[in-house]
Design an enzyme around this catalytic site. Structure first.
Site, PDB file in Angstrom:
ATOM      1  N   SER A 207       0.818  -1.208   0.000  1.00 29.84           N
ATOM      2  CA  SER A 207       0.000   0.000   0.000  1.00 29.84           C
ATOM      3  C   SER A 207       0.855   1.262   0.000  1.00 29.84           C
ATOM      4  O   SER A 207       2.012   1.255   0.448  1.00 29.84           O
ATOM      5  CB  SER A 207      -0.902   0.028   1.242  1.00 29.84           C
ATOM      6  OG  SER A 207      -1.711  -1.121   1.286  1.00 29.84           O
TER       7      SER A 207
HETATM    8  N1  SAH Z   1      -0.640  -4.901   3.983  1.00 28.16           N
HETATM    9  C1  SAH Z   1      -0.007  -5.200   2.712  1.00 28.16           C
HETATM   10  C2  SAH Z   1      -0.933  -4.888   1.561  1.00 28.16           C
HETATM   11  C3  SAH Z   1      -1.058  -6.091   0.701  1.00 28.16           C
HETATM   12  S1  SAH Z   1      -2.321  -6.071  -0.520  1.00 28.16           S
HETATM   13  C4  SAH Z   1       1.338  -4.532   2.614  1.00 28.16           C
HETATM   14  O1  SAH Z   1       1.629  -3.671   3.437  1.00 28.16           O
HETATM   15  O2  SAH Z   1       2.122  -4.899   1.736  1.00 28.16           O
HETATM   16  C5  SAH Z   1      -3.511  -7.140   0.197  1.00 28.16           C
HETATM   17  C6  SAH Z   1      -3.109  -8.565   0.442  1.00 28.16           C
HETATM   18  O3  SAH Z   1      -4.287  -9.248   0.903  1.00 28.16           O
HETATM   19  C7  SAH Z   1      -2.619  -9.352  -0.778  1.00 28.16           C
HETATM   20  O4  SAH Z   1      -1.340  -9.844  -0.533  1.00 28.16           O
HETATM   21  C8  SAH Z   1      -3.642 -10.492  -0.923  1.00 28.16           C
HETATM   22  O5  SAH Z   1      -3.090 -11.711  -1.354  1.00 28.16           O
HETATM   23  C9  SAH Z   1      -4.197 -10.597   0.504  1.00 28.16           C
HETATM   24  N2  SAH Z   1      -5.505 -11.231   0.635  1.00 28.16           N
HETATM   25  C10 SAH Z   1      -6.592 -11.144  -0.167  1.00 28.16           C
HETATM   26  N3  SAH Z   1      -7.605 -11.886   0.317  1.00 28.16           N
HETATM   27  C11 SAH Z   1      -7.147 -12.469   1.459  1.00 28.16           C
HETATM   28  C12 SAH Z   1      -7.713 -13.358   2.420  1.00 28.16           C
HETATM   29  N4  SAH Z   1      -8.965 -13.822   2.316  1.00 28.16           N
HETATM   30  N5  SAH Z   1      -6.960 -13.737   3.470  1.00 28.16           N
HETATM   31  C13 SAH Z   1      -5.672 -13.309   3.609  1.00 28.16           C
HETATM   32  N6  SAH Z   1      -5.082 -12.482   2.722  1.00 28.16           N
HETATM   33  C14 SAH Z   1      -5.804 -12.054   1.660  1.00 28.16           C
END
Ligand code: SAH
Length: 217
Positions: free
Chosen positions: A62
């Site tokens: 993000s």
């Molecule tokens: N907090 C992260 C943002 C990652 S984007 C950072 O700082 O880098 C969101 C993430 O959520 C992705 O990696 C995606 O694979 C994950 N995601 C999506 N659905 C999910 C679920 N049901 N359970 C766990 N992770 C999930």
């Protein structure tokens, strides 16, 4: 001086303070976490840019401001136990780890979960545990949590997260029926049955995929 330290100072001044973010604990946490460790080697020169960046598997780390804003909205105390859904690179978990007692974070893509574990160890974030699996159901066995941060967008706010908050607990989550733009919500648990919900405006997150999220990729 470490060039990344200068980049972080600029990021804090120009991206966070300029947008009105003043919480000193959150600013200190953003200053303490080496964001470049959570970014691919080919994107190092952009690590502190004012935008999200790809981390592979169609997912993103993000934008710094979004991470800082969500951490601010969670009103974290040093003693809080926090759940994050959507570990991705592990960056938001690292920032959270500086603001509370412990972080449990869940990622559905095994390769990302494994990489995040390695990066979090490299960044000395010893109070973070990474789980791999569908985070849409939360983590009932470790609940209640004082705060829950959802880093991916749900079609609506899953009931399981509300149930897994402690009384007084806060949930910050992007949600909405559109796959491209959502609202950021803060839900507060006032009692076992009473919640207050604030709509904090438009955001764009990758989808939360799973049983209580979107069903397809
Ligand atoms: N907090 C992260 C943002 C990652 S984007 C950072 O700082 O880098 C969101 C993430 O959520 C992705 O990696 C995606 O694979 C994950 N995601 C999506 N659905 C999910 C679920 N049901 N359970 C766990 N992770 C999930």
């Amino acid at each position: 001086m470490d060039p990344h330290e200068t980049e972080r100072d600029t990021m804090i001044r120009e991206q966070l303070e300029r947008r009105g973010l003043e919480n000193p604990r959150v600013l200190a946490a953003m200053r303490a976490v080496p964001r470049h460790l959570f970014v691919k080697s080919s994107l190092q020169e952009h690590a502190y840019d004012d935008r999200p960046l790809t981390i592979g598997f169609y997912q993103t780390i993000s934008q710094p401001y979004v991470v800082a804003l969500m951490c601010d909205l969670l009103e974290l105390k040093e003693t809080d136990e926090v759940l994050e859904i959507g570990t991705g690179s592990g960056y938001a978990a690292a920032v959270l780890s500086k603001l509370c007692a412990s972080v449990v974070t869940i990622e559905r893509i095994p390769e990302l979960a494994e990489k995040a574990r390695e990066t979090l160890a490299q960044a000395d974030c010893s109070n973070v545990t990474v789980h791999c699996g569908d985070g849409t159901l939360g983590l009932p066995k470790d609940s209640p949590f004082d705060a829950i941060l959802v880093s991916a967008a749900a079609p609506s706010v899953p009931e399981s997260y509300k149930q897994q908050l402690s009384i007084g607990g806060r949930l910050v989550i992007p949600a909405g029926q559109s796959r491209s733009v959502q609202s950021l919500y803060r839900v507060r648990k006032k009692s076992d049955t009473e919640f207050s919900t604030e709509d904090l405006g438009g955001v764009a997150f990758v989808p939360l995929i799973g049983e209580e999220g979107w069903r397809d990729v």
